[in-house]
Design an enzyme around this catalytic site. Structure first.
Site, PDB file in Angstrom:
ATOM      1  N   ARG A 189       0.972  -1.109  -0.025  1.00  0.00           N
ATOM      2  CA  ARG A 189       0.008  -0.330  -0.089  1.00  0.00           C
ATOM      3  C   ARG A 189       1.034   1.106  -0.169  1.00  0.00           C
ATOM      4  O   ARG A 189       0.590   2.338   0.732  1.00  0.00           O
ATOM      5  CB  ARG A 189      -0.440   0.155   1.558  1.00  0.00           C
ATOM      6  CG  ARG A 189      -1.770  -1.204   1.100  1.00  0.00           C
ATOM      7  CD  ARG A 189      -2.581  -0.886  -0.044  1.00  0.00           C
ATOM      8  NE  ARG A 189      -4.308  -2.458   0.205  1.00  0.00           N
ATOM      9  CZ  ARG A 189      -3.678  -3.264   0.064  1.00  0.00           C
ATOM     10  NH1 ARG A 189      -2.705  -3.916  -0.941  1.00  0.00           N
ATOM     11  NH2 ARG A 189      -4.282  -3.939  -0.013  1.00  0.00           N
ATOM     12  N   SER A 237     -10.663  -0.890   3.824  1.00  0.00           N
ATOM     13  CA  SER A 237      -9.784  -0.837   4.372  1.00  0.00           C
ATOM     14  C   SER A 237      -9.356   0.181   4.957  1.00  0.00           C
ATOM     15  O   SER A 237      -9.071   0.509   4.213  1.00  0.00           O
ATOM     16  CB  SER A 237      -8.497  -1.799   4.620  1.00  0.00           C
ATOM     17  OG  SER A 237      -8.858  -3.510   3.897  1.00  0.00           O
ATOM     18  N   GLU A 265      -4.975   3.776   6.167  1.00  0.00           N
ATOM     19  CA  GLU A 265      -4.901   3.439   4.750  1.00  0.00           C
ATOM     20  C   GLU A 265      -5.026   4.752   3.672  1.00  0.00           C
ATOM     21  O   GLU A 265      -4.168   5.357   2.954  1.00  0.00           O
ATOM     22  CB  GLU A 265      -5.031   2.048   4.294  1.00  0.00           C
ATOM     23  CG  GLU A 265      -4.641   1.550   2.977  1.00  0.00           C
ATOM     24  CD  GLU A 265      -5.693   0.207   1.814  1.00  0.00           C
ATOM     25  OE1 GLU A 265      -5.719  -0.566   3.279  1.00  0.00           O
ATOM     26  OE2 GLU A 265      -6.655   0.530   1.106  1.00  0.00           O
TER      27      GLU A 265
HETATM   28  C1  FAD Z   1     -15.663  -0.599  -0.682  1.00  0.00           C
HETATM   29  C2  FAD Z   1     -14.119  -0.430  -0.899  1.00  0.00           C
HETATM   30  C3  FAD Z   1     -12.621  -1.464  -0.878  1.00  0.00           C
HETATM   31  C4  FAD Z   1     -12.144  -1.164  -1.661  1.00  0.00           C
HETATM   32  N1  FAD Z   1     -10.812  -2.486  -1.449  1.00  0.00           N
HETATM   33  C5  FAD Z   1      -9.427  -1.841  -1.754  1.00  0.00           C
HETATM   34  C6  FAD Z   1      -8.738  -3.512  -2.299  1.00  0.00           C
HETATM   35  O1  FAD Z   1      -9.367  -4.751  -2.104  1.00  0.00           O
HETATM   36  N2  FAD Z   1      -7.127  -3.102  -2.280  1.00  0.00           N
HETATM   37  C7  FAD Z   1      -6.953  -2.011  -2.256  1.00  0.00           C
HETATM   38  O2  FAD Z   1      -5.690  -1.252  -2.589  1.00  0.00           O
HETATM   39  N3  FAD Z   1      -7.815  -0.819  -2.208  1.00  0.00           N
HETATM   40  C8  FAD Z   1      -9.350  -1.382  -1.940  1.00  0.00           C
HETATM   41  N4  FAD Z   1     -10.134   0.196  -1.455  1.00  0.00           N
HETATM   42  C9  FAD Z   1      -9.183   1.594  -1.653  1.00  0.00           C
HETATM   43  C10 FAD Z   1      -9.380   2.750  -3.225  1.00  0.00           C
HETATM   44  O3  FAD Z   1     -10.627   1.482  -3.977  1.00  0.00           O
HETATM   45  C11 FAD Z   1      -8.512   2.045  -3.148  1.00  0.00           C
HETATM   46  O4  FAD Z   1      -7.064   3.178  -2.813  1.00  0.00           O
HETATM   47  C12 FAD Z   1      -8.352   2.821  -5.024  1.00  0.00           C
HETATM   48  O5  FAD Z   1      -7.294   2.954  -6.264  1.00  0.00           O
HETATM   49  C13 FAD Z   1      -8.662   4.376  -5.184  1.00  0.00           C
HETATM   50  O6  FAD Z   1      -9.025   5.208  -6.381  1.00  0.00           O
HETATM   51  P1  FAD Z   1      -9.842   6.543  -6.068  1.00  0.00           P
HETATM   52  O7  FAD Z   1      -9.773   6.792  -7.783  1.00  0.00           O
HETATM   53  O8  FAD Z   1     -10.946   6.473  -5.673  1.00  0.00           O
HETATM   54  O9  FAD Z   1      -8.613   7.647  -5.842  1.00  0.00           O
HETATM   55  P2  FAD Z   1      -9.177   8.996  -4.562  1.00  0.00           P
HETATM   56  O10 FAD Z   1      -9.824   8.596  -3.467  1.00  0.00           O
HETATM   57  O11 FAD Z   1      -9.416   9.668  -5.604  1.00  0.00           O
HETATM   58  O12 FAD Z   1      -7.629   9.689  -4.394  1.00  0.00           O
HETATM   59  C14 FAD Z   1      -7.070   8.475  -3.589  1.00  0.00           C
HETATM   60  C15 FAD Z   1      -5.651   9.071  -3.040  1.00  0.00           C
HETATM   61  O13 FAD Z   1      -4.845   9.484  -4.635  1.00  0.00           O
HETATM   62  C16 FAD Z   1      -4.496  10.800  -4.993  1.00  0.00           C
HETATM   63  N5  FAD Z   1      -5.115  10.748  -6.588  1.00  0.00           N
HETATM   64  C17 FAD Z   1      -6.163   9.695  -6.644  1.00  0.00           C
HETATM   65  N6  FAD Z   1      -5.536  10.304  -8.291  1.00  0.00           N
HETATM   66  C18 FAD Z   1      -4.790  10.374  -8.722  1.00  0.00           C
HETATM   67  C19 FAD Z   1      -4.047  11.235  -9.630  1.00  0.00           C
HETATM   68  N7  FAD Z   1      -4.382  10.503 -11.261  1.00  0.00           N
HETATM   69  N8  FAD Z   1      -2.766  11.247  -9.533  1.00  0.00           N
HETATM   70  C20 FAD Z   1      -1.963  11.626  -8.037  1.00  0.00           C
HETATM   71  N9  FAD Z   1      -2.548  11.597  -7.682  1.00  0.00           N
HETATM   72  C21 FAD Z   1      -3.558  10.947  -7.030  1.00  0.00           C
HETATM   73  C22 FAD Z   1      -5.572  11.301  -4.538  1.00  0.00           C
HETATM   74  O14 FAD Z   1      -5.404  12.699  -4.334  1.00  0.00           O
HETATM   75  C23 FAD Z   1      -5.764  11.118  -2.873  1.00  0.00           C
HETATM   76  O15 FAD Z   1      -4.378  11.023  -2.160  1.00  0.00           O
HETATM   77  C24 FAD Z   1     -11.298  -0.466  -1.607  1.00  0.00           C
HETATM   78  C25 FAD Z   1     -11.987   0.957  -1.101  1.00  0.00           C
HETATM   79  C26 FAD Z   1     -13.386   0.325  -1.155  1.00  0.00           C
HETATM   80  C27 FAD Z   1     -14.578   1.831  -0.389  1.00  0.00           C
END
Ligand code: FAD
Length: 347
Positions: free
Chosen positions: A173, A247, A343
């Site tokens: 992570r 998580s 996380e």
């Molecule tokens: C139900 C559920 C289950 C999940 N299961 C998992 C799992 O199994 N494994 C796992 O690893 N994660 C899991 N996650 C967490 C999440 O889905 C991941 O971390 C995902 O990659 C986040 O993507 P996002 O586009 O929503 O990021 P955001 O929440 O929009 O951003 C996350 C971070 O990244 C930064 N960011 C986003 N996009 C960019 C970009 N293009 N350039 C620079 N910085 C950026 C943001 O500023 C922020 O700091 C889960 C979440 C939920 C709600």
């Protein structure tokens, strides 16, 4: 209020609600909010006067973020789309995806076309651009296993830079974008290297069990993807129904020495080897043992089926969820002398 601030980019100003843009469903506002659909639009925003005088937050699907207050700067919603094959050889296919592509839709695209490697990562919410941020992982696979390179724009000098596997320092992570280069780059596309001939990863017992229930005789990446979807749907709350960010904490990694002491005091502790000298503890188990599973205070709570997931039952504030996470951290330290790390990104 909406104003056309630039030639091509529409920017909304003043108190734009971020509730639809975070899976916790936290009702905060951003002072400015802009969406960009390509690198030129992003550069236009970065070159504007507004950006130099305001903090900036890049947002993907908002599924790994907890807003604890209104955001006083510019929220930049990455909406760069597009999926293309950029290279191919006998073994691999190299696919480049825009950072604003939905991750699960990208996985389905690969699965349907028999490009193997991301099927175990089915149904993870969020967008492609965030997948390298924390080296997303599930069911024995991490992004680093299929990552080839990414392109990102530097926020200050606006240069476009490429990062290969070695440059990203992926860990559990973790990546350089969360540490050394925190808040420095905006990822615009990611290229993945996928297998033409699948090498199935069913190391997680739950996948095998589900494949058996599904009656699968011939293993395919489509079957694995469906098994993962089934497991995740039965275990995790859908943010559409119950606000959450998956998580909330990482599984803590401790020395084998500390683990041996812990195991003596708590023989049922759930743990996995992490390299030769460390052990990874199941954070969910630690939290559950402290009595938090199913806990609810107001609208902030700990999901009844999985203690690792904090939830918003409706009107919880980010501060309330953050405070709950603080209480959990303190109780785990007190009982186990283990420090949980969040996380989820706190803003
Ligand atoms: C139900 C559920 C289950 C999940 N299961 C998992 C799992 O199994 N494994 C796992 O690893 N994660 C899991 N996650 C967490 C999440 O889905 C991941 O971390 C995902 O990659 C986040 O993507 P996002 O586009 O929503 O990021 P955001 O929440 O929009 O951003 C996350 C971070 O990244 C930064 N960011 C986003 N996009 C960019 C970009 N293009 N350039 C620079 N910085 C950026 C943001 O500023 C922020 O700091 C889960 C979440 C939920 C709600």
């Amino acid at each position: 209020m909406t104003i056309r601030q630039f030639e091509n980019v529409t920017m909304q100003i003043q108190d734009v609600s971020l509730k639809p843009y975070n899976t916790f469903g936290i009702d905060v506002t951003a002072r400015y909010f802009a969406t960009f659909e390509n690198v030129a639009e992003l550069e236009e925003i970065l070159n504007s006067k507004l950006q130099t005088s305001n903090p900036k937050l890049v947002l993907g699907g908002g599924s790994n973020i907890l807003f604890t207050k209104d955001y006083s700067g510019i929220v930049l919603k990455n909406d760069i789309k597009g999926i293309e094959i950029v290279q191919e050889d006998d073994e691999f296919i190299y696919i480049k995806a825009g950072a604003g592509e939905n991750w699960h839709q990208f996985v389905l695209h690969c699965v349907q076309n028999n490009y193997a490697g991301v099927e175990n990562l089915s149904l993870i919410p969020g967008n492609v651009g965030a997948s390298p941020m924390q080296n997303i992982g599930a069911y024995g696979v991490e992004i680093k296993d299929v990552f080839y390179e990414l392109e990102a724009v530097h926020r200050q000098d606006k240069t476009i830079q490429k990062f290969g596997l070695e440059d990203c320092s992926f860990g559990y992570r973790e990546s350089v974008f969360k540490s050394k280069y925190k808040d420095q780059y905006i990822i615009t596309s990611v290229t993945y290297r996928l297998n033409k001939r699948p090498c199935f990863n069913t190391s997680y017992g739950a996948i095998n069990q589900e494949l058996e229930i599904m009656g699968v005789k011939n293993l395919t990446i489509q079957a694995i993807s469906q098994a993962v979807i089934n497991i995740r749907t039965s275990k995790l709350p859908d943010p559409k129904d119950l606000g959450n960010a998956g998580s909330f904490f990482k599984n803590p990694i401790i020395s084998n020495e500390q683990f041996n002491g812990l195991k003596q005091a708590f023989p049922t502790v759930i743990a996995f080897p992490s390299g030769a000298e460390h052990t990874k503890l199941a954070a969910g188990w630690l939290i559950e043992q402290c009595g938090w599973k199913g806990y609810r205070k107001g609208d902030a709570g700990c999901f009844p089926k999985q203690a690792l997931v904090l939830v918003n039952y409706g009107k919880a504030t980010g501060k309330e969820i953050f405070e709950l996470s603080e209480e959990i951290i303190h109780s785990v330290i007190k009982k186990f002398n283990v420090v949980l790390e969040r996380e989820v990104n706190i803003v």
